[in-house]
Every structure is written in C-alpha cells, then in structure tokens.
Scaffold this motif. Sequence first.
Motif, short mmCIF file in Angstrom:
data_model
loop_
_atom_site.label_atom_id
_atom_site.label_comp_id
_atom_site.label_asym_id
_atom_site.label_seq_id
_atom_site.Cartn_x
_atom_site.Cartn_y
_atom_site.Cartn_z
N UNK A 255 0.84 -1.19 0.00
CA UNK A 255 0.00 0.00 0.00
C UNK A 255 0.88 1.25 0.00
N UNK A 263 -9.95 3.11 5.76
CA UNK A 263 -10.56 1.80 5.58
C UNK A 263 -11.60 1.62 6.68
N UNK A 264 -12.89 1.42 6.31
CA UNK A 264 -13.93 1.48 7.33
C UNK A 264 -13.87 0.36 8.35
N UNK A 266 -11.46 -2.93 8.82
CA UNK A 266 -10.47 -3.89 8.35
C UNK A 266 -10.66 -5.17 9.13
N UNK A 278 0.69 -7.06 4.63
CA UNK A 278 0.27 -5.73 4.17
C UNK A 278 1.47 -4.80 4.37
N UNK A 280 3.55 -1.38 3.85
CA UNK A 280 3.50 0.05 3.57
C UNK A 280 4.77 0.54 2.90
N UNK A 281 4.61 1.42 1.93
CA UNK A 281 5.79 1.99 1.27
C UNK A 281 5.52 3.41 0.84
N UNK B 240 -5.21 -1.64 17.68
CA UNK B 240 -4.37 -1.77 16.50
C UNK B 240 -3.96 -0.40 15.96
N UNK B 263 -11.07 -3.90 13.44
CA UNK B 263 -10.40 -2.62 13.60
C UNK B 263 -11.34 -1.54 13.05
N UNK B 264 -11.74 -0.57 13.88
CA UNK B 264 -12.80 0.35 13.45
C UNK B 264 -12.39 1.24 12.28
N UNK B 265 -11.26 1.84 12.37
CA UNK B 265 -10.81 2.69 11.27
C UNK B 265 -9.31 2.56 11.16
N UNK B 266 -8.92 1.82 10.19
CA UNK B 266 -7.49 1.67 9.99
C UNK B 266 -7.00 2.83 9.13
N UNK B 267 -6.16 3.63 9.69
CA UNK B 267 -5.68 4.78 8.95
C UNK B 267 -4.51 4.35 8.07
N UNK B 268 -4.83 4.02 6.84
CA UNK B 268 -3.83 3.50 5.92
C UNK B 268 -2.59 4.37 5.81
N UNK B 269 -2.73 5.72 5.77
CA UNK B 269 -1.51 6.52 5.62
C UNK B 269 -0.45 6.22 6.67
N UNK B 271 0.28 3.33 7.75
CA UNK B 271 0.99 2.14 7.28
C UNK B 271 1.98 2.51 6.18
N UNK B 272 1.54 3.35 5.23
CA UNK B 272 2.49 3.58 4.12
C UNK B 272 3.46 4.72 4.40
N UNK B 273 3.02 5.77 5.10
CA UNK B 273 3.98 6.85 5.37
C UNK B 273 5.06 6.38 6.35
N UNK B 274 4.69 5.54 7.30
CA UNK B 274 5.69 5.01 8.24
C UNK B 274 6.34 3.74 7.68
N UNK B 276 5.35 0.65 7.31
CA UNK B 276 5.21 -0.47 8.24
C UNK B 276 4.75 -1.71 7.47
N UNK B 278 2.57 -4.93 7.92
CA UNK B 278 1.58 -5.61 8.77
C UNK B 278 1.50 -7.04 8.26
#
Lengths: 339, 339
Positions: A255, A263-264, A266, A278, A280-281, B240, B263-269, B271-274, B276, B278
Amino acid sequence: MKAVILRDLGGPEQYRIGDVDIPSLGEDEVLVRIRAAAFNRRDIFIRKGEYPGIRLPAIPGADGAGEIAAVGKGVKDLAIGDKVVINPALNWGNDERIYTKDFSIVGVPTNGTFAEYINVPRENVFPKPEHLSWEEAAALPLGGLTAYRALLTKGKVKKGEAVLIPGIGGGVATFLLQMAVALGTNVFVTSSSEEKIQKAISLGASGGVNYKEPNWEKQLRKWMPEGADLCIDSVGGDNFVKLLNIAKHGSRIVTFGATACPVPQLVMPKIFLKQIDVIGTTMGSPAEFQSMLSFYDKHKIKPVIDSVFSIEEIREAQLRIEKGVNFGKVVVIMPWHEL
Amino acid sequence: MKAVILRDLGGPEQYRIGDVDIPSLGEDEVLVRIRAAAFNRRDIFIRKGEYPGIRLPAIPGADGAGEIAAVGKGVKDLAIGDKVVINPALNWGNDERIYTKDFSIVGVPTNGTFAEYINVPRENVFPKPEHLSWEEAAALPLGGLTAYRALLTKGKVKKGEAVLIPGIGGGVATFLLQMAVALGTNVFVTSSSEEKIQKAISLGASGGVNYKEPNWEKQLRKWMPEGADLCIDSVGGDNFVKLLNIAKHGSRIVTFGATACPVPQLVMPKIFLKQIDVIGTTMGSPAEFQSMLSFYDKHKIKPVIDSVFSIEEIREAQLRIEKGVNFGKVVVIMPWHEL
C-alpha cells in the motif's frame, strides 16, 4: 527567474506565474534549468492544504528534468549543460528501509520544479536516460521511484505471478503496470473507465474490470482462481477489504496511498488467517532511484504521458489530475511566458 | 475410551465426559495415549460455535502430549511407549508460506486431545523435550508454534530490538515473551492487570503498562523513544490503531489474532507513510514446529503454566481462559474418572 507561485491555499486559480530570484547555490548543490516538469497528486493535496509542512508562498512541483546551469564549489563531477533528471527524495539517508528525520520531497517545504531553475543537492541529480525525451524524463522520477520500490523492493514480484493494480490511470499505477509487464507477470487492473482498461490492456495488462459493475470481483476470480499473488494499492477505503478477499493465501498487498481512506472496517482475521503481508511503502532510496532509471533504460520503456501542457496552461493541466481523467503523467513544458 | 465430548454448542456445561470407541488407526498414523492436554482460546470459540468447520459431536482439544500406544502398518520408526508431543497442525504441506487446502487443526473437525487416546499422522508427533514435564510438554504445541512463526519467521526479530507484546497473559503471548527474552530483545507488554505485568517482568520483560490507565502510550514512548521495532498483536480493535502510532518507522507488526476485532478505522496513511509491514500469520509449518521444540530445548525454557486441572474439572479449567484471568497455559491432566 519565472516560476509558478502558490501564494495561498485554494483552487487552481492560486497558481500564478511570477518573478523570483534565482536560488543561491550551496556548496554541494547544483542549479538545474528545468526543461520539463510533471504533476503528481501530491501537488493537488498541497494546493488544497491537505499535506503536512506547507510554507507559503511556495514553488510547487516534485518532478523535473533539465540541464545543469551551475554547480556548487564542492561539485567536481558535473558540468554545465549536462542533462539530468531530479530525484525528488531529499535526505533519504543510508537506511534502505526508511528515510531520515531530515527527509522531504522536492516542492514542499523546499522550492519545486515548476520554475525556470531549481537548486538541489548534487546527489539528487542523475543522468537523463538517453532514450527519453525531456517530457518523458520529467514524467518519471516520483512515480517511477514509488512504483519501483512498491513492486520490486517491497512487493518482491516474481515472473509469472498474478499482480493486481486497482485504479489504473494514475502516474504510479501506470509505472507499476509497465514494470510488472516487463517482468513477465500477469497484470490485472481495475478502473471506473472502460477506456482506461483498454489502454491498460494495450500496454500489456492481461485483463481489467470496471469496479462500478456488479460482480467485478467474480471476474477477477475467474482470471485468478487462486487469487492475486501481489496487489499494489493506492485506493484504500472499502476497496481494501475487497483486496483482502481477492488476495491469495500467503500473498502480499503493498500500500502506498489511500485516496478513499480511511478503511472502514479492516477485518483482521482475513490478514492473519490468509497469512497476508500488508506492506506500507512511500517514495524510495537513492539506490532504488538509480535502479529504477536502469530498469527503464534496460527495457527501453517510456513513461506513459497523458498530456503535455505549456506552463501557461498549468491550471488546466492540474485539472486532469484533480478530476482523475488522466491516464499516465501530466507534463508541463517550458519556456517561460507571462500567464 | 473416556473422552470429553462436546454434543452441542453453548456454555461450559456442554463439556461432558463419555465413553467412545478407541479410534481406528490409519496406515501412517499413530495412537497416542494422552498424559496431559491444554486449552487454547480456540477451544472456547469452538464451544460457542464461533469457528468454521465444526461437526458435532466432537472431542475438543488441540494440545496434548503422551505415549505411543500403537502404530500403523507404515510406521517403522516409533515404538510403543515412546514419549511424544503432538503437532496440532495437520496437513500443512510443503510450502513454508501457507498451508494446503487440506489443512486443519487437531480438535476440529478431527478428534481432539481431551481424550484417553488420539490418532494422528506419524508426521505430527515429535519426541517430547526431556527437560519438560508432561504438563509442560502438553502446554507447548499450538501456542509455541504460533509464537515461533510470528516472532522468528514472520517477525524476523533481532537481538537488541524493542518488541511490544500487547495483552500479555494468553498462551501465545507468554511464549512470545519467553522467546523474545531468550533472544536478547527488550520486551514491553501491556495488560489490564498489574499482577500480569509484574509476572511478565519476572519473566524478563523490560517493562509493562496498564492499558486502562490514561497515557499508557506515553509511557511506552519513554521506554522506546523511536518506537517499537516489532509489535506482535492478537488484540486488534482500537488497540491496533494505537500500535500504528507506537510502531517505529520501517517496523513490523505481526498479527495472529483479533479478540477485539474488527479494527474500526485503519488509517492506511500510517501504514504507508511510516512504511510499516503488517504481517498476518497463523499456526506454522512442520519445520517451524521442530525449530520451536529445538529452541525450547536449547534454551531450556519451560512453558508458563497458569494452572493444572484434572480432566474432571474441565469446565472450571476453561473458565480461566474464557474470563481471561490466566497467565500462561491452562493444562488438564489424566487419568480418567467419571465427571
């Protein structure tokens, strides 16, 4: 010098062309006379204020290619007139996994490429690949780097794998498509536009589905009965949960963006029961930038150019990105005139 | 033979002890006379019907250790009386990344370990580590295997790293703690129980926070100013999203469960900005089971036993897991009596 100046946050009318001083040059810097520059979605986020670290007024633009116009005292291996592309990743550092705290991307908070000249560290310019025009060279940097790291370093893509690229058309997505095809994978794409799907197929995609149609996942399943080996996603949102369904057991989802974020819900069990990574990049290292250039050179691939505008048409140019109608990169070319 | 029988889904009263036939033996199978068995959270999910593939009536239980009581015609390298632990991962197959379609875990849909005898494939029994009692050997299989794969294969943990284990106390979490400490990492834990945090510290954890206290994340930040190199999570939920904050840039979060899912709201950014990773994981391969046993043998570690019950007390035993009061494994021992 002439430059596009963003004085305030807001709509495309905030892009003005003005006169500013030519940047002064640090010891280990070079001055590049920009021949062509290119838009990224990031530029739109910045204009709207949806990006961290914005300082106004600013010269936007991360992508650019041009000729060396001057070199700092410490720079011995470049001469005036050398043709270069700019690596927009500043101060990545030595760790391939992650950038340093001083990392930034050309354009914010430093000056960007929508200008007659730009000063960047010596280490951020690379020889322009000879098979590329100025427009093509300017199209490549940010998107090509992001795609290279996502597909190869992080995605560890292998020949023969089934690769899914949701939302084909954006710059990074078309770079992903080109590289994945060159590597001998079977690429599938999604889009809301039949035209973009057809363009992707003409570039070597094995198939594409319109995600506004019902049962688009079913069609992907027909093509990939065991699921996708690798998904490279910049959409996020509901779509991400569907990717978890389409992903093969033991597969990877890389991602690098989330235009439909957050993501509502996950469903974590899908990640662990299917043993999915999954990953991250964002952006990439200097070594990856060099590898990306070499990849395009070796395979003699040319970036997909959606459209070329003169710098006077910068407001129209960026609208193609903002509306999401582009397929490939939107490039702006010099020379300079008054808007 | 005597066995615990689950006739219907429901509460702990559904565990009954009854008489069933001794299983018939396939050519490449062995019959194990169970000396001790252990509970997993999975057993609770099954009893409540919150698990796929349940067929009733069933003999529950995935973990067990005992002696070889009979061998199939094709088994030449084991003798009656040999002491073994059972690898509960059936039909993993040859791919280290993922199991085959025939994969299942002992206990559902095949018969489980809460019985006098169990038949399992030859390849699923391993010599009992000599330094372990029957109770300890029975405690190890499912949790130890899951933890080994999560920490080493998937998490690629390295000496000196900061490792965060949320929700210490469960079987897998205590195995993770023991192995991570043995590998020379700095382990931090979270719990809602001060007593469990103290127990974790006595096992070598560098620190622990009570996640019911405000600012627990801040305390973790003090211990890990750059964040955690590796988080190994089985909680999911809101937690999470907090892990994404605590995770270092370029770090890994391995997930093997989601008791507080989704997970109620996974903040994708994030994951990718850091950048990480998963990483989803579940169970492990036969090679990992062997490596896990060797690890416990080499380091002479003994599994943490929360409590030992006789099989007549099976209803009370499982309540410790269901209530989440256990620290380590809940073991049940034979011989057999009427309930």
